[in-house]
Design a protein around this motif. Structure first.
Motif, PDB file in Angstrom:
ATOM      1  N   PHE A 128       0.819  -1.203   0.000  1.00  0.00           N
ATOM      2  CA  PHE A 128       0.000   0.000   0.000  1.00  0.00           C
ATOM      3  C   PHE A 128       0.855   1.255   0.000  1.00  0.00           C
ATOM      4  N   SER A 129       0.324   2.274  -0.652  1.00  0.00           N
ATOM      5  CA  SER A 129       0.945   3.592  -0.572  1.00  0.00           C
ATOM      6  C   SER A 129       0.652   4.189   0.797  1.00  0.00           C
TER       7      SER A 129
ATOM      8  N   LEU B 134       7.295   1.338  -8.505  1.00  0.00           N
ATOM      9  CA  LEU B 134       5.966   1.905  -8.718  1.00  0.00           C
ATOM     10  C   LEU B 134       5.411   2.456  -7.412  1.00  0.00           C
ATOM     11  N   LEU B 135       5.594   1.720  -6.335  1.00  0.00           N
ATOM     12  CA  LEU B 135       5.093   2.164  -5.031  1.00  0.00           C
ATOM     13  C   LEU B 135       5.770   3.457  -4.599  1.00  0.00           C
ATOM     14  N   ASN B 136       7.063   3.569  -4.841  1.00  0.00           N
ATOM     15  CA  ASN B 136       7.778   4.803  -4.503  1.00  0.00           C
ATOM     16  C   ASN B 136       7.218   5.990  -5.282  1.00  0.00           C
ATOM     17  N   ALA B 137       6.910   5.756  -6.570  1.00  0.00           N
ATOM     18  CA  ALA B 137       6.337   6.822  -7.389  1.00  0.00           C
ATOM     19  C   ALA B 137       4.955   7.213  -6.886  1.00  0.00           C
ATOM     20  N   LEU B 138       4.175   6.218  -6.478  1.00  0.00           N
ATOM     21  CA  LEU B 138       2.839   6.500  -5.957  1.00  0.00           C
ATOM     22  C   LEU B 138       2.908   7.269  -4.641  1.00  0.00           C
ATOM     23  N   ASN B 139       3.839   6.882  -3.778  1.00  0.00           N
ATOM     24  CA  ASN B 139       3.998   7.600  -2.510  1.00  0.00           C
ATOM     25  C   ASN B 139       4.385   9.056  -2.753  1.00  0.00           C
TER      26      ASN B 139
END
Length: 208
Positions: A68-69, A181-186
């Protein structure tokens, strides 16, 4: 299946604007797919979709299969009833009436905790639950307040008492490849929160 009418206006509008804001930050093109409550996790894990921007609450069970973000919204479990109803709280259903929840949602778990003796009816969608309430087949719906707000009309009201707080976040598959991808979303979520854009989106789509 698509949720209908007011739910589509409120939740789809909010989710779409959230997705659009995330893409502005990530500066990448996206393809949007509609999922139902029952199949959205399956679509993520089958790689049919890469990101879930939905009314997806963070919990320990889901953390085992998804990443999860950071949270972007706090929803509350509340009761939706008819305006003519005398019901004042969830505990009422331990001895009286019929309570409906959407199966597999947090509302089902909360209902069993706060009203274990309730005559509990499960549906597959909020639209189905609302139809039962409108047609006097049930006496109340327990669910996320931001979803219930989409169905408000001159005959329905939300009791302003929260039975649980749920933290919505963007979900991705639990793999090493999803970390970038998760880092970008965060980063996108942080940017939206810093710019207060999410507050604007919420006020636009969620009113009750």
């Amino acid at each position: 299946e698509q949720e209908e009418a007011r739910l589509e206006k409120v939740i789809s509008g909010k989710k779409k604007e959230m997705a659009d804001e995330i893409e502005v930050v990530r500066k990448k093109r996206k393809k949007e797919l509609t999922t139902s409550y029952e199949n959205q996790i399956a679509k993520l894990n089958s790689k049919e979709v890469d990101v879930l921007v939905a009314t997806m609450s963070i919990n320990d069970k889901r953390r085992l299969i998804m990443n999860f973000s950071a949270p972007y919204f706090i929803a509350n479990q509340k009761l939706l009833i008819r305006k003519t109803s005398k019901i004042g709280n969830l505990q009422y259903f331990n001895k009286n009436g019929r309570l409906v929840v959407v199966m597999g949602t947090t509302g089902e778990r909360v209902a069993r905790n706060f009203a274990p003796n309730a005559n509990l009816i499960g549906t597959k969608s909020y639209t189905e639950a609302i139809n039962l309430l409108i047609n006097n087949q049930v006496d109340g719906i327990l669910g996320d307040d931001c979803i219930l707000a989409g169905y408000l009309n001159d005959n329905l009201k939300i009791i302003n008492h929260s039975y649980s707080k749920e933290y919505y976040a963007v979900a991705v598959r639990k793999t090493n490849k999803s970390k970038e991808l998760l880092n970008a979303l965060n980063a996108a979520v942080a940017s939206i929160l810093d710019e207060r854009q999410l507050n604007f989106i919420t006020k636009k789509w969620i009113v009750y």
